[in-house]
Design a protein around this motif. Sequence first.
Motif, short mmCIF file in Angstrom:
data_model
loop_
_atom_site.label_atom_id
_atom_site.label_comp_id
_atom_site.label_asym_id
_atom_site.label_seq_id
_atom_site.Cartn_x
_atom_site.Cartn_y
_atom_site.Cartn_z
N VAL A 6 0.85 -1.19 0.00
CA VAL A 6 0.00 0.00 0.00
C VAL A 6 0.89 1.25 0.00
CG1 VAL A 6 -1.94 -1.12 1.17
CG2 VAL A 6 -0.18 0.00 2.52
N PRO A 7 0.43 2.33 -0.58
CA PRO A 7 1.23 3.56 -0.57
C PRO A 7 1.38 4.10 0.85
CG PRO A 7 -0.79 3.84 -1.89
CD PRO A 7 -0.82 2.48 -1.29
N VAL A 8 2.53 4.67 1.12
CA VAL A 8 2.82 5.22 2.44
C VAL A 8 3.07 6.71 2.29
CG1 VAL A 8 4.45 5.19 4.36
CG2 VAL A 8 3.83 3.06 3.23
N GLY A 9 2.52 7.49 3.22
CA GLY A 9 2.70 8.93 3.18
C GLY A 9 3.28 9.44 4.48
N TYR A 10 3.46 10.76 4.54
CA TYR A 10 3.99 11.40 5.73
C TYR A 10 3.18 12.66 6.00
CZ TYR A 10 7.02 13.88 8.90
OH TYR A 10 7.49 14.56 9.98
N SER A 11 2.76 12.83 7.24
CA SER A 11 2.04 14.02 7.67
C SER A 11 2.94 14.80 8.61
CB SER A 11 0.74 13.62 8.37
OG SER A 11 0.07 14.76 8.84
N GLY A 12 3.48 15.92 8.14
CA GLY A 12 4.45 16.67 8.91
C GLY A 12 3.84 17.82 9.68
N HIS A 13 4.30 17.98 10.91
CA HIS A 13 3.86 19.10 11.75
C HIS A 13 5.05 19.84 12.35
CE1 HIS A 13 0.28 16.59 11.44
NE2 HIS A 13 -0.39 17.71 11.60
N GLU A 14 6.24 19.60 11.81
CA GLU A 14 7.44 20.29 12.28
C GLU A 14 7.56 21.64 11.58
OE1 GLU A 14 8.15 18.07 8.70
OE2 GLU A 14 7.54 17.28 10.63
N ARG A 15 8.41 22.49 12.07
CA ARG A 15 8.53 23.84 11.51
C ARG A 15 9.31 23.88 10.21
NH1 ARG A 15 8.93 28.71 15.77
NH2 ARG A 15 7.58 29.72 14.31
N TRP A 16 10.21 22.97 9.99
CA TRP A 16 11.09 23.05 8.82
C TRP A 16 10.69 22.01 7.79
CZ3 TRP A 16 12.68 23.01 13.94
CH2 TRP A 16 13.05 24.26 14.44
N ILE A 17 11.34 22.04 6.63
CA ILE A 17 10.93 21.16 5.54
C ILE A 17 11.83 19.93 5.38
CG2 ILE A 17 9.77 23.00 4.28
CD1 ILE A 17 12.18 23.21 2.43
N ALA A 18 12.96 19.87 6.07
CA ALA A 18 13.92 18.78 5.86
C ALA A 18 13.34 17.41 6.17
CB ALA A 18 15.18 19.03 6.68
N ILE A 19 12.52 17.30 7.19
CA ILE A 19 11.96 15.99 7.56
C ILE A 19 10.99 15.51 6.48
CG2 ILE A 19 10.67 14.69 9.29
CD1 ILE A 19 13.48 15.68 10.16
N SER A 20 10.20 16.41 5.94
CA SER A 20 9.28 16.05 4.85
C SER A 20 10.08 15.62 3.62
CB SER A 20 8.37 17.22 4.51
OG SER A 20 7.54 17.53 5.60
N GLU A 21 11.17 16.31 3.35
CA GLU A 21 12.02 15.94 2.22
C GLU A 21 12.64 14.56 2.44
OE1 GLU A 21 13.28 20.54 1.20
OE2 GLU A 21 14.69 19.24 2.22
N ALA A 22 13.07 14.29 3.67
CA ALA A 22 13.64 12.98 3.99
C ALA A 22 12.60 11.88 3.82
CB ALA A 22 14.19 12.98 5.42
N ALA A 23 11.36 12.16 4.20
CA ALA A 23 10.29 11.17 4.03
C ALA A 23 10.11 10.85 2.55
CB ALA A 23 8.99 11.69 4.63
N ALA A 24 10.15 11.87 1.71
CA ALA A 24 10.03 11.65 0.26
C ALA A 24 11.21 10.82 -0.24
CB ALA A 24 9.96 12.98 -0.48
N ALA A 25 12.40 11.11 0.24
CA ALA A 25 13.60 10.36 -0.17
C ALA A 25 13.52 8.90 0.28
CB ALA A 25 14.85 11.02 0.40
N MET A 26 12.83 8.66 1.38
CA MET A 26 12.70 7.29 1.90
C MET A 26 11.52 6.54 1.27
SD MET A 26 13.64 7.89 5.88
CE MET A 26 13.58 6.14 6.28
N GLY A 27 10.80 7.20 0.36
CA GLY A 27 9.75 6.49 -0.37
C GLY A 27 8.33 6.91 -0.08
N ALA A 28 8.11 7.95 0.69
CA ALA A 28 6.74 8.40 0.94
C ALA A 28 6.10 8.82 -0.38
CB ALA A 28 6.72 9.56 1.93
N CYS A 29 4.92 8.31 -0.64
CA CYS A 29 4.20 8.66 -1.87
C CYS A 29 3.42 9.95 -1.72
CB CYS A 29 3.23 7.54 -2.23
SG CYS A 29 4.03 5.98 -2.59
N PHE A 30 3.12 10.30 -0.48
CA PHE A 30 2.34 11.51 -0.19
C PHE A 30 3.03 12.26 0.94
CE2 PHE A 30 -0.48 7.99 -1.21
CZ PHE A 30 -1.12 8.48 -2.35
#
Length: 77
Positions: A6-30
């Motif tokens: 199943v597709p995996v996503g990431y819901s970010g609530h941190e102040r910066w964008i690096a964690i969301s970018e890391a999630a995308a690099a690790m395969g998050a589809c959303f």
Amino acid sequence: METYDVPVGYSGHERWIAISEAAAAMGACFVERHFTLDRTMEGPDHAASLEPTGLKKLVRDIRNIEESIGSSARYMT
């Protein structure tokens, strides 16, 4: 979640964008992020939300990550 195919996503609530970018690099589809026009506005979510410039940078960086990862398909050139 890959075990269940199943597709995996990431819901970010941190102040910066690096964690969301890391999630995308690790395969998050959303990637889901809160968006605001001004982080100083009243309310619980504005401080951790992205303003237009931050959202633009996040999208740019994720697209660069996707391009740098490339495809698993290989062919003769």
